[in-house]
Every structure is written in structure tokens, then in C-alpha cells.
Design an enzyme around this catalytic site. Structure first.
Site, PDB file in Angstrom:
ATOM      1  N   ASP A   1       0.854  -1.197   0.000  1.00 40.68           N
ATOM      2  CA  ASP A   1       0.000   0.000   0.000  1.00 40.68           C
ATOM      3  C   ASP A   1       0.887   1.244   0.000  1.00 40.68           C
ATOM      4  O   ASP A   1       1.821   1.356   0.799  1.00 40.68           O
ATOM      5  CB  ASP A   1      -0.896  -0.030   1.256  1.00 40.68           C
ATOM      6  CG  ASP A   1      -1.939   1.074   1.252  1.00 40.68           C
ATOM      7  OD1 ASP A   1      -3.139   0.744   1.191  1.00 40.68           O
ATOM      8  OD2 ASP A   1      -1.553   2.257   1.326  1.00 40.68           O
TER       9      ASP A   1
ATOM     10  N   GLU B   1      -5.458   1.946  -3.571  1.00 38.51           N
ATOM     11  CA  GLU B   1      -4.006   2.022  -3.783  1.00 38.51           C
ATOM     12  C   GLU B   1      -3.333   0.878  -3.042  1.00 38.51           C
ATOM     13  O   GLU B   1      -2.224   0.993  -2.544  1.00 38.51           O
ATOM     14  CB  GLU B   1      -3.444   3.386  -3.365  1.00 38.51           C
ATOM     15  CG  GLU B   1      -4.247   4.132  -2.326  1.00 38.51           C
ATOM     16  CD  GLU B   1      -4.106   3.568  -0.938  1.00 38.51           C
ATOM     17  OE1 GLU B   1      -4.951   2.694  -0.595  1.00 38.51           O
ATOM     18  OE2 GLU B   1      -3.186   3.970  -0.214  1.00 38.51           O
TER      19      GLU B   1
HETATM   20  P1  GH3 Z   1      -1.671   5.524   4.168  1.00 33.90           P
HETATM   21  O1  GH3 Z   1      -0.240   5.857   4.197  1.00 33.90           O
HETATM   22  O2  GH3 Z   1      -2.230   5.290   5.515  1.00 33.90           O
HETATM   23  O3  GH3 Z   1      -1.953   4.398   3.265  1.00 33.90           O
HETATM   24  O4  GH3 Z   1      -2.425   6.794   3.607  1.00 33.90           O
HETATM   25  P2  GH3 Z   1      -3.080   6.975   2.223  1.00 33.90           P
HETATM   26  O5  GH3 Z   1      -3.373   8.404   2.001  1.00 33.90           O
HETATM   27  O6  GH3 Z   1      -2.273   6.311   1.190  1.00 33.90           O
HETATM   28  O7  GH3 Z   1      -4.375   6.106   2.364  1.00 33.90           O
HETATM   29  P3  GH3 Z   1      -5.898   6.444   2.443  1.00 33.90           P
HETATM   30  O8  GH3 Z   1      -6.564   5.125   2.540  1.00 33.90           O
HETATM   31  O9  GH3 Z   1      -6.174   7.474   3.465  1.00 33.90           O
HETATM   32  O10 GH3 Z   1      -6.228   7.108   1.047  1.00 33.90           O
HETATM   33  C1  GH3 Z   1      -6.261   6.346  -0.123  1.00 33.90           C
HETATM   34  C2  GH3 Z   1      -6.590   7.278  -1.237  1.00 33.90           C
HETATM   35  O11 GH3 Z   1      -6.515   6.614  -2.474  1.00 33.90           O
HETATM   36  C3  GH3 Z   1      -7.981   7.830  -1.139  1.00 33.90           C
HETATM   37  C4  GH3 Z   1      -8.568   7.628  -2.501  1.00 33.90           C
HETATM   38  O12 GH3 Z   1      -9.168   8.776  -2.996  1.00 33.90           O
HETATM   39  C5  GH3 Z   1      -7.389   7.275  -3.348  1.00 33.90           C
HETATM   40  N1  GH3 Z   1      -7.708   6.406  -4.454  1.00 33.90           N
HETATM   41  C6  GH3 Z   1      -8.275   5.194  -4.414  1.00 33.90           C
HETATM   42  N2  GH3 Z   1      -8.440   4.717  -5.667  1.00 33.90           N
HETATM   43  C7  GH3 Z   1      -7.935   5.642  -6.514  1.00 33.90           C
HETATM   44  C8  GH3 Z   1      -7.787   5.728  -7.928  1.00 33.90           C
HETATM   45  O13 GH3 Z   1      -8.157   4.818  -8.692  1.00 33.90           O
HETATM   46  N3  GH3 Z   1      -7.221   6.817  -8.450  1.00 33.90           N
HETATM   47  C9  GH3 Z   1      -6.795   7.842  -7.657  1.00 33.90           C
HETATM   48  N4  GH3 Z   1      -6.237   8.900  -8.223  1.00 33.90           N
HETATM   49  N5  GH3 Z   1      -6.917   7.806  -6.315  1.00 33.90           N
HETATM   50  C10 GH3 Z   1      -7.473   6.723  -5.750  1.00 33.90           C
HETATM   51 MG    MG Z   2      -2.041   4.228   1.253  1.00 36.64          MG
HETATM   52 MG    MG Z   3      -5.262   2.352   1.597  1.00 34.36          MG
END
Ligand code: GH3
Ligand code: MG
Ligand code: MG
Length: 348
Positions: free
Chosen positions: A194, A237
Site C-alpha cells: 500500500d 491504492e
Molecule cells: P496511508 O499511508 O495510511 O496508506 O495513507 P493513504 O493516504 O495512502 O491512504 P488512504 O486510505 O487514506 O487514502 C487512499 C486514497 O486513495 C484515497 C482515494 O481517494 C485514493 N484512491 C483510491 N483509488 C484511486 C484511484 O483509482 N485513483 C486515484 N487517483 N486515487 C485513488
Molecule cells: Mg495508502
Molecule cells: Mg489504503
């Protein structure tokens, strides 16, 4: 006959196969008068060579020929699955029921008796060409259907953004791979990866930039994995790698290598470039608390959770020292409600 049928038929190529020059000439003249293109061969071997080289739309085939007779020609044409559908009309003697039966059994599609009634011949040729056109349309539809199915299958197993396995497909493969590993008593490991602070990429540079980062991450994971590993996008992600034949130690080493590769990579996108770190959870089978594919994933996920909780940019091994210390210190506070995979036998 309707006009379009006539036009379709008039372009057809008919191969006349007969060892008697007089018959051949007569037939050729008639066929050409009806608007067909007529080719001629005078023995079985030449006919077979012609048909293989340049399959006609129809063969008007004499039964009685020296050496390779019409029956044998029909049999070989129909046995050759490289050829398209080539309709064969046999020319048989009026009194020979035997050769009609034999010809039809060898694969002839129709027959006409000699001496030939030309009105009947014309009608039979047209009927056969109609069947051929239907057959071809059917084959074309079948090809289209197969292609569409193949595309559909591709789409249904692929993550649209990264081209990696999607979650559903990953889970299917996971089930199969775990089953295979446990049946053969081979080690099997699961790595969860991740990106750290990925949300800030979106927040700072926009969703498009975030997408570009995910696509590049997928390329790194694919490049680091072996051919036999499965690499997929598990969630936003979060990525999962399934490593058959890999013991936990080796999987941890692998994850560490991937972590460094990600750290070293500069992600580029329209309007900028950034570096990012990533966190990993690794679990392996056999392990006393990994009893099935679900508990394997849960174990890797729990280890990933500990990697995040204890500072990110690291690889945590399920049931390793770091993992257990954290679980003990946090008194079992945990995303899955119980520490570690398996049925509640965890530390803490
Ligand atoms: P951590 O270090 O704890 O993993 O923090 P983080 O910010 O990576 O994790 P968090 O789960 O808070 O946020 C994940 C983000 O990923 C939020 C969401 O909008 C973004 N995301 C998820 N799928 C996609 C995608 O397909 N494209 C984009 N651009 N962003 C995405
Ligand atoms: Mg993350
Ligand atoms: Mg995540």
C-alpha cells in the site's frame, strides 16, 4: 430467382472435374452462359491440388474417374479441415444408387444424374451456393461471438486503470493457488502493498496525477515479480502479490526489494514529479494460524496494518517479532477485531 441472389451466384467460381473432354466443354459452356466462372480439372489428383490451392465456391464432381475417383476426392476435401466449406455436387450414372449413397456418405452435398438435365443442374448449383452463403454468414457470426467473448473475459478479469488482475480475479486465483499449494505441500506467500500517504497526491496534484502514480506503481510491481506470480490491484491504492513456491523468508526479501524499488522511483505526471514510499504486509503458508486462503490474506493485511501503525515505509512479516510486539503493545487493538489471522489463537 431474386435479383440479389442472381448477382451473388453470378460471381461464383465453379470447378468442373470430369475426365471426359466432351462433358467438360459442355458444362463449362453452360456454366459460363449462366454467368459463373468455370474452372476445369480432368483428374482427381489435379482437382484436389486445385481445391487446396484455390478453394472454389462449388465443385461439380464426376464419380467415375481413373485413379483417384470422385468418391475419394469428396472424402479428402471434406476431411481437410483447413478448407472452407466447399459444396460438392456429384455427377452419377442414372442407374447407380450405390454411387449416390457412397458419394453422399463420402461427404458430397448433393448429386445430379447423367445425362444431365441442365435446368435441374442450374437449380441445384444455386441451392448449394445459397447454403454456402448461409454457412459463411454463420461462421462469421461465430468468429465475432468468440472474439466478443474473449474481449469480455479480458475486461472481466482486468483492472481498468492498471491492467493488472482485478480483485475478483485475484481472489479466484488465490483460491486455486492455495488449493494447489496445500495439495502438493508447497510453500505459498501473499504480499500486500500500500502506498504511503497516497491521498496527498490526489489532494495536491489532482486525481489524474494519482492515477498516473498508480499506473507506474503497477509497472514496478510487474517488473519485480516473476512470471508465475500474480500481481493485482486489491483496492484503491492497495496491491496484492501472490507468490507460489515461495517461503515466508523469501517473500519478505522480495517485498523489501520492491519497497526499495518504489522508494527509488520518481513518479512523473502532467505537471510534476514526486517520490513515494510504500508499506508491506507479508504472510506465508504453511503457518499454524494460516489455515485457508482467507486467513492468509487476513494475515498479510494485519501485517500491513502494523507496518502503517509503526511508521510506514517498511515490510512487516506476519507473526514476526515486530508484528507480535506491536500487537502486544496495542493490546490487540486491530482492524479485524482479533490479532492475527486464524481463530482467535493470536498473541495479545
Ligand atoms: P496511508 O499511508 O495510511 O496508506 O495513507 P493513504 O493516504 O495512502 O491512504 P488512504 O486510505 O487514506 O487514502 C487512499 C486514497 O486513495 C484515497 C482515494 O481517494 C485514493 N484512491 C483510491 N483509488 C484511486 C484511484 O483509482 N485513483 C486515484 N487517483 N486515487 C485513488
Ligand atoms: Mg495508502
Ligand atoms: Mg489504503
Amino acid at each position: 430467382m431474386k435479383r440479389d441472389e442472381l448477382e451473388g451466384a453470378s460471381r461464383a467460381r465453379v470447378l468442373v472435374v470430369d475426365d471426359h473432354e466432351d462433358n467438360v466443354e459442355l458444362l463449362r459452356m453452360r456454366l459460363e452462359a449462366w454467368g459463373f466462372q468455370a474452372d476445369v480439372e480432368m483428374d482427381g489428383a489435379a482437382a484436389l491440388a486445385h481445391i487446396e490451392r484455390n478453394p472454389p465456391d462449388l465443385v461439380l464432381l464426376d464419380v467415375m474417374m481413373p485413379e483417384i475417383d470422385g468418391i475419394e476426392v469428396a472424402r479428402r476435401v471434406k476431411a481437410n479441415d483447413k478448407l472452407p466449406f466447399v459444396p460438392i455436387i456429384m455427377q452419377t450414372a442414372l442407374d447407380s444408387t450405390e454411387s449416390k449413397v457412397e458419394g453422399l456418405e463420402a461427404g458430397a452435398d448433393d448429386y445430379i444424374t447423367k445425362p444431365i438435365d441442365f435446368a435441374e443442374l442450374k437449380a441445384r448449383i444455386r441451392s448449394m451456393l445459397r447454403i454456402k452463403r448461409l454457412q459463411e454468414a454463420l461462421e462469421e457470426r461465430e468468429r465475432e461471438l468468440l472474439e466478443a467473448n474473449e474481449r469480455l473475459r479480458e475486461v472481466s478479469v482486468t483492472d481498468g486503470l492498471t491492467g493488472l488482475d482485478n480483485r475478483r480475479h485475484l481472489e479466484e486465483r488465490l483460491g486455486e493457488m492455495f488449493e494447489h499449494a496445500s495439495r502438493l505441500n508447497e510453500p505459498f506467500s501473499c504480499v500486500m502493498c500500500d502506498l504511503d500517504k497516497f491521498k496527498s497526491v490526489n489532494d495536491t496534484y489532482g486525481h489524474q496525477a494519482g492515477d498516473a502514480v498508480l499506473r507506474q506503481l503497477a509497472v514496478i510491481l510487474k517488473a519485480e515479480a516473476r512470471e508465475i506470480d500474480r500481481v493485482g490491484r486489491y483496492g484503491g491504492e492497495e496491491f496484492m502479490l501472490l507468490l507460489p513456491g515461495t517461503v515466508l523468508d523469501a517473500a519478505v526479501t522480495f517485498a523489501e526489494r520492491v519497497r526499495k524499488a518504489i522508494e527509488a522511483h520518481t513518479f512523473t505526471f502532467d505537471g510534476g514529479a514526486i517520490n513515494r514510499t510504500s508499506s508491506f504486509g507479508v504472510a506465508g503458508w504453511p503457518h499454524p494460524r494460516v489455515v485457508d486462503s482467507d486467513s492468509l490474506v487476513r494475515a498479510a493485511d494485519d501485517a500491513l496494518y502494523v507496518a502503517k501503525e509503526t511508521g510506514r515505509n517498511k515490510v512487516i512479516r506476519f507473526d514476526g517479532d515486530d508484528f507480535n510486539q506491536h500487537i502486544a503493545a496495542s493490546d490487540g487493538a486491530h482492524p479485524h477485531g482479533n490479532p492475527g489471522a486464524g481463530a482467535g489463537a493470536g498473541p495479545g
